[in-house]
Design an enzyme around this catalytic site. Structure first.
Site, PDB file in Angstrom:
ATOM      1  N   CYS A  87      -9.941  16.859 -13.822  1.00  0.00           N
ATOM      2  CA  CYS A  87     -10.878  16.530 -12.747  1.00  0.00           C
ATOM      3  C   CYS A  87     -10.849  17.597 -11.665  1.00  0.00           C
ATOM      4  O   CYS A  87      -9.776  18.015 -11.216  1.00  0.00           O
ATOM      5  CB  CYS A  87     -10.510  15.167 -12.151  1.00  0.00           C
ATOM      6  N   CYS A 132       0.709 -13.348  27.370  1.00  0.00           N
ATOM      7  CA  CYS A 132       1.308 -14.467  26.636  1.00  0.00           C
ATOM      8  C   CYS A 132       1.514 -14.038  25.188  1.00  0.00           C
ATOM      9  O   CYS A 132       0.544 -13.826  24.447  1.00  0.00           O
ATOM     10  CB  CYS A 132       0.370 -15.673  26.724  1.00  0.00           C
TER      11      CYS A 132
END
Length: 428
Positions: free
Chosen positions: A47, A414
């Site tokens: 490839c 918180c």
């Protein structure tokens, strides 16, 4: 006197013109001499995507272009060469890379040594899982010198491969007839497709023997570990993973880099020919593996599943759940000694005990985070308008920001205790 001055002026003009012409000729000569060192050669090693980028990374290579060559009978396009009917067609075009290089900076011999070493030339019409004539190993030369060097190196490499237990080299070597550049979407494919991997089908046999560095994997056989299979040569996906994830990782599960030939003693299920490959081990046994680049979000989600399992902490981190108020982790962290709270996965510092206060809500509360450690996001779930807090390093959910709800009108951050770890200041 006037006649003398006029004569001198003419001489000076002629001298200037002569010098200018001489400089121009010298400049052309230098350009021509320099241009003679620029050569092209066409190389096929499976490839072309990964090969193109690896050639471009070599010092002395000017350009690398993906394309097709050494075929006939039809138009050279990716669609045509990839047809099932041409998988074993001897007239099919090969996927190749046209390499333009300065032979003064990288010799043809060095370039072709890299070529042979970068794939398995003993495989016929394939490289790894890519099977078909389009993936054949081939060298298509532009001059007699390249042809001589290629054939000499092929013979030399065959001796070395045979000694290493490999079969006969199948590489086709001949003069180039015609090169066809591939479609634009194939050029610089890796840059256009950033979430992939670099295939490594090399035999490991070198023209110049390299002393393999022995590594001790005994530490990886106990407890949990992250192992990243790195590339020995340039791999853009490896570098991208290091930049986006690894370089900032400070988690409690150690991350170790290894080459594919440095995994002795580990029990691995995932193929190791792609770089990077990220593996999670427990007591030397692979629990999870992923070939190719992992984004920060994907990496931490995989790490979360590996480290936290099916726990409240995982649900908080990745499903934006909320700890039960006054949970066990909160009780552990509400009155710790002086120190910092860190991201449970990345290990990056988030909050300082000096900014902690008791809000009476049952969740850890801080007046501020450490600078640059969290990100803020609008949260309109459950019919409410809130500001969600996430860890900048890992992207996990931390909690919410409540403006002006802290002491003396300060903000209240918180935070869910289950997604934090604590480090005493003396241990930092």
């Amino acid at each position: 006197m006037a006649r003398f001055l006029k004569h001198m002026s003419v001489c000076l003009i002629l001298f200037a013109v002569s010098t200018s012409l001489s400089a121009a000729v010298d400049s052309r000569d230098l350009h021509n001499k320099a241009s003679t060192h620029v050569e092209t050669i066409v190389l096929g090693s499976g490839c072309f995507w990964g090969a193109e980028k690896r050639y471009e990374a070599l010092t002395g290579v000017i350009d690398a272009v993906s394309g097709y060559a050494d075929g006939s009978g039809f138009k050279a396009t990716y669609k045509n060469i990839s047809k099932r009917s041409r998988k074993y067609d001897e007239n099919n075009y090969a996927e190749v890379v046209q390499v333009t290089y300065n032979s003064d900076k990288i010799s043809t011999e060095k370039l072709l040594q890299h070529y042979f070493e970068s794939h398995d030339p003993t495989q016929l019409n394939r490289q790894g899982n890519d099977i078909g004539t389009q993936y054949r190993s081939t060298i298509l030369t532009s001059n007699k010198h390249q042809l001589q060097v290629a054939n000499h190196l092929k013979d030399d490499y065959q001796v070395k491969l045979t000694s290493a237990g490999y079969g006969k080299i199948k590489t086709i070597i001949k003069p180039l007839q015609q090169f066809y550049a591939a479609e634009e979407y194939h050029q610089d494919y890796i840059a256009k497709n950033p979430n992939g991997y670099c295939p490594d089908h090399s035999t490991g046999v070198k023209f110049t023997p390299v002393i393999t560095t022995q590594v001790d994997n005994s530490a990886l056989l106990m407890g949990k570990h992250i192992v990243v299979i790195d590339a020995k040569e340039y791999c853009p996906y490896c570098e991208k993973f290091k930049t986006d994830v690894a370089n900032n990782y400070q988690g409690s599960i150690a991350m170790t880099f290894r080459y594919a030939d440095q995994l002795a003693g580990l029990k691995i299920n995932t193929p190791t020919w792609a770089t990077p490959t990220i593996l999670f081990f427990e007591n030397g046994q692979e629990i999870f593996g992923r070939q190719g680049y992992l984004s920060k979000d994907d990496f931490y989600k995989a790490l979360g599943a590996f480290k936290l399992g099916d726990t409240e902490a995982y649900k908080v981190a990745f499903n934006a759940a909320t700890d039960s108020p006054f949970c066990k982790q909160y009780d552990m962290f509400k009155n710790t000694p002086d120190g910092i709270f860190v991201d449970k996965l990345s290990g990056v510092a988030l909050f300082d005990t000096r900014d902690r206060f008791n809000s009476g809500t049952g969740w850890l509360s801080f007046t501020r985070p450490l600078k640059g450690s969290v990100t803020k996001h609008q949260d309109n779930r459950y019919g409410m308008q809130r500001i969600e807090l996430k860890s900048k390093s890992s992207g996990i959910h931390l909690g919410h920001l409540f403006v002006n709800e802290g002491p003396q009108g300060k903000d209240r951050y918180c935070i869910n205790a289950t997604v934090l770890d604590f480090i005493p200041r003396n241990d930092i």
